[in-house]
Scaffold this motif. Structure first.
Motif, PDB file in Angstrom:
ATOM      1  N   ALA A 279     -43.817 115.206 128.328  1.00 20.70           N
ATOM      2  CA  ALA A 279     -42.543 115.928 128.382  1.00 20.70           C
ATOM      3  C   ALA A 279     -41.948 115.807 129.780  1.00 20.70           C
ATOM      4  CB  ALA A 279     -42.759 117.388 128.001  1.00 20.70           C
ATOM      5  N   GLN A 280     -41.477 114.608 130.100  1.00 22.72           N
ATOM      6  CA  GLN A 280     -40.829 114.348 131.380  1.00 22.72           C
ATOM      7  C   GLN A 280     -39.932 113.128 131.243  1.00 22.72           C
ATOM      8  OE1 GLN A 280     -44.682 113.826 133.436  1.00 22.72           O
ATOM      9  NE2 GLN A 280     -43.913 111.853 134.133  1.00 22.72           N
ATOM     10  N   THR A 281     -39.216 112.804 132.294  1.00 21.84           N
ATOM     11  CA  THR A 281     -38.265 111.691 132.285  1.00 21.84           C
ATOM     12  C   THR A 281     -38.969 110.369 131.991  1.00 21.84           C
ATOM     13  OG1 THR A 281     -36.825 112.863 133.808  1.00 21.84           O
ATOM     14  CG2 THR A 281     -36.552 110.483 133.699  1.00 21.84           C
ATOM     15  N   LEU A 282     -38.281 109.525 131.226  1.00 13.98           N
ATOM     16  CA  LEU A 282     -38.792 108.215 130.830  1.00 13.98           C
ATOM     17  C   LEU A 282     -37.912 107.145 131.483  1.00 13.98           C
ATOM     18  CD1 LEU A 282     -40.798 106.795 128.867  1.00 13.98           C
ATOM     19  CD2 LEU A 282     -39.026 106.979 127.117  1.00 13.98           C
ATOM     20  N   PHE A 283     -38.519 106.072 131.957  1.00 11.98           N
ATOM     21  CA  PHE A 283     -37.809 104.968 132.607  1.00 11.98           C
ATOM     22  C   PHE A 283     -38.059 103.678 131.835  1.00 11.98           C
ATOM     23  CE2 PHE A 283     -38.947 108.042 135.833  1.00 11.98           C
ATOM     24  CZ  PHE A 283     -37.737 108.256 136.464  1.00 11.98           C
ATOM     25  N   ALA A 284     -37.148 102.709 131.983  1.00 17.79           N
ATOM     26  CA  ALA A 284     -37.335 101.414 131.320  1.00 17.79           C
ATOM     27  C   ALA A 284     -36.667 100.299 132.106  1.00 17.79           C
ATOM     28  CB  ALA A 284     -36.777 101.455 129.903  1.00 17.79           C
ATOM     29  N   ARG A 285     -37.259  99.123 131.993  1.00 19.27           N
ATOM     30  CA  ARG A 285     -36.671  97.873 132.488  1.00 19.27           C
ATOM     31  C   ARG A 285     -36.714  96.883 131.336  1.00 19.27           C
ATOM     32  NH1 ARG A 285     -35.846  97.881 137.931  1.00 19.27           N
ATOM     33  NH2 ARG A 285     -37.309  99.113 139.159  1.00 19.27           N
ATOM     34  N   CYS A 286     -35.775  95.954 131.376  1.00 20.46           N
ATOM     35  CA  CYS A 286     -35.693  94.925 130.349  1.00 20.46           C
ATOM     36  C   CYS A 286     -35.709  93.549 131.004  1.00 20.46           C
ATOM     37  CB  CYS A 286     -34.410  95.078 129.539  1.00 20.46           C
ATOM     38  SG  CYS A 286     -34.225  96.680 128.773  1.00 20.46           S
TER      39      CYS A 286
ATOM     40  N   ALA B 101     -30.536  86.284 121.422  1.00 21.84           N
ATOM     41  CA  ALA B 101     -31.244  86.575 122.674  1.00 21.84           C
ATOM     42  C   ALA B 101     -32.542  87.301 122.334  1.00 21.84           C
ATOM     43  CB  ALA B 101     -30.391  87.443 123.591  1.00 21.84           C
ATOM     44  N   ASN B 102     -33.581  87.013 123.106  1.00 25.23           N
ATOM     45  CA  ASN B 102     -34.868  87.692 122.987  1.00 25.23           C
ATOM     46  C   ASN B 102     -35.051  88.515 124.242  1.00 25.23           C
ATOM     47  OD1 ASN B 102     -37.900  87.769 123.716  1.00 25.23           O
ATOM     48  ND2 ASN B 102     -37.875  87.356 121.521  1.00 25.23           N
ATOM     49  N   VAL B 103     -35.349  89.812 124.055  1.00 23.14           N
ATOM     50  CA  VAL B 103     -35.486  90.734 125.190  1.00 23.14           C
ATOM     51  C   VAL B 103     -36.824  91.447 125.100  1.00 23.14           C
ATOM     52  CG1 VAL B 103     -34.466  92.700 126.413  1.00 23.14           C
ATOM     53  CG2 VAL B 103     -32.982  91.074 125.217  1.00 23.14           C
ATOM     54  N   ARG B 104     -37.473  91.587 126.245  1.00 28.85           N
ATOM     55  CA  ARG B 104     -38.723  92.342 126.364  1.00 28.85           C
ATOM     56  C   ARG B 104     -38.415  93.621 127.133  1.00 28.85           C
ATOM     57  NH1 ARG B 104     -42.525  88.490 128.793  1.00 28.85           N
ATOM     58  NH2 ARG B 104     -41.272  88.941 130.595  1.00 28.85           N
ATOM     59  N   MET B 105     -38.928  94.753 126.676  1.00 28.32           N
ATOM     60  CA  MET B 105     -38.659  96.041 127.300  1.00 28.32           C
ATOM     61  C   MET B 105     -39.965  96.746 127.628  1.00 28.32           C
ATOM     62  SD  MET B 105     -36.226  96.643 124.156  1.00 28.32           S
ATOM     63  CE  MET B 105     -36.901  95.150 123.475  1.00 28.32           C
ATOM     64  N   THR B 106     -39.970  97.489 128.725  1.00 30.79           N
ATOM     65  CA  THR B 106     -41.146  98.259 129.139  1.00 30.79           C
ATOM     66  C   THR B 106     -40.688  99.663 129.513  1.00 30.79           C
ATOM     67  OG1 THR B 106     -42.142  96.247 130.042  1.00 30.79           O
ATOM     68  CG2 THR B 106     -43.092  98.342 130.739  1.00 30.79           C
ATOM     69  N   ALA B 107     -41.405 100.673 128.998  1.00 34.03           N
ATOM     70  CA  ALA B 107     -41.100 102.072 129.319  1.00 34.03           C
ATOM     71  C   ALA B 107     -42.295 102.704 130.021  1.00 34.03           C
ATOM     72  CB  ALA B 107     -40.785 102.856 128.049  1.00 34.03           C
ATOM     73  N   TRP B 108     -42.020 103.526 131.029  1.00 32.35           N
ATOM     74  CA  TRP B 108     -43.075 104.215 131.761  1.00 32.35           C
ATOM     75  C   TRP B 108     -42.555 105.570 132.229  1.00 32.35           C
ATOM     76  CZ3 TRP B 108     -39.858 100.705 133.895  1.00 32.35           C
ATOM     77  CH2 TRP B 108     -39.226 101.038 135.079  1.00 32.35           C
ATOM     78  N   GLN B 109     -43.474 106.369 132.767  1.00 36.19           N
ATOM     79  CA  GLN B 109     -43.067 107.663 133.315  1.00 36.19           C
ATOM     80  C   GLN B 109     -43.398 107.758 134.802  1.00 36.19           C
ATOM     81  OE1 GLN B 109     -44.667 110.169 130.069  1.00 36.19           O
ATOM     82  NE2 GLN B 109     -42.527 110.746 129.737  1.00 36.19           N
ATOM     83  N   ASP B 110     -44.640 107.924 135.166  1.00 33.01           N
ATOM     84  CA  ASP B 110     -44.993 108.093 136.576  1.00 33.01           C
ATOM     85  C   ASP B 110     -45.182 106.779 137.323  1.00 33.01           C
ATOM     86  OD1 ASP B 110     -45.009 110.879 136.447  1.00 33.01           O
ATOM     87  OD2 ASP B 110     -47.069 110.905 135.716  1.00 33.01           O
TER      88      ASP B 110
END
Length: 143
Positions: free
Chosen positions: A101-108, A118-127
């Motif tokens: 239960a905190q902010t989530l971040f992502a890069r693509c 287009a093919n895209v890879r995504m990654t999500a993390w928190q800390d």
């Protein structure tokens, strides 16, 4: 459709709210887009309605997936400088750990872009970006 004037103004000012407002689901989720070191960084600020499991509490998997899909769409609009929002062809998501239960971040990362797909890879993390909570890949139809 994203107005090109919004895109150019957003790139100059660093305020991408005008683009996000034109994608209803991204707006509903509360996606925030920033540019860090010349690349988009996506943020999903924590709100209680995004909780799926109240006992842990943990973010709902659909919220995580929707956030990553919208991050990829926005990344493609940003990278292609296109007024057209791509359409999702397929989307595959792997959950690696629970989203707290905190902010989530992502890069693509656009792994391949042709004239139509287009093919895209995504990654999500928190800390820690080195400890992703989810990774996804998707194909998008380009206009």
């Amino acid at each position: 459709m994203v107005e090109l004037t919004y895109l150019h103004a957003a790139k100059e000012s660093g305020d991408y709210a005008g683009i996000i407002d034109q994608i209803p689901y991204a707006r509903l989720l509360g996606v925030v887009m920033k540019e860090v070191d010349g690349e988009p960084l996506f943020e999903l600020p924590f709100v209680d309605r995004n909780i799926g499991n109240t006992h842990l509490p943990a973010l709902h998997g659909g919220v995580i997936g929707g956030f990553l899909e919208n991050a990829a769409l926005l990344h493609l609009v940003w990278a292609r400088e296109s007024a057209e929002v791509p359409r999702t062809i397929d989307f595959s998501l792997d959950f690696l750990r629970s989203g707290r239960a905190q902010t989530l971040f992502a890069r693509c990362d656009i792994t391949k872009q042709g004239k139509r797909v287009a093919n895209v890879r995504m990654t999500a993390w928190q800390d820690d970006e080195r400890k992703p909570i989810a990774v996804a890949r998707a194909h998008f139809l380009l206009s």
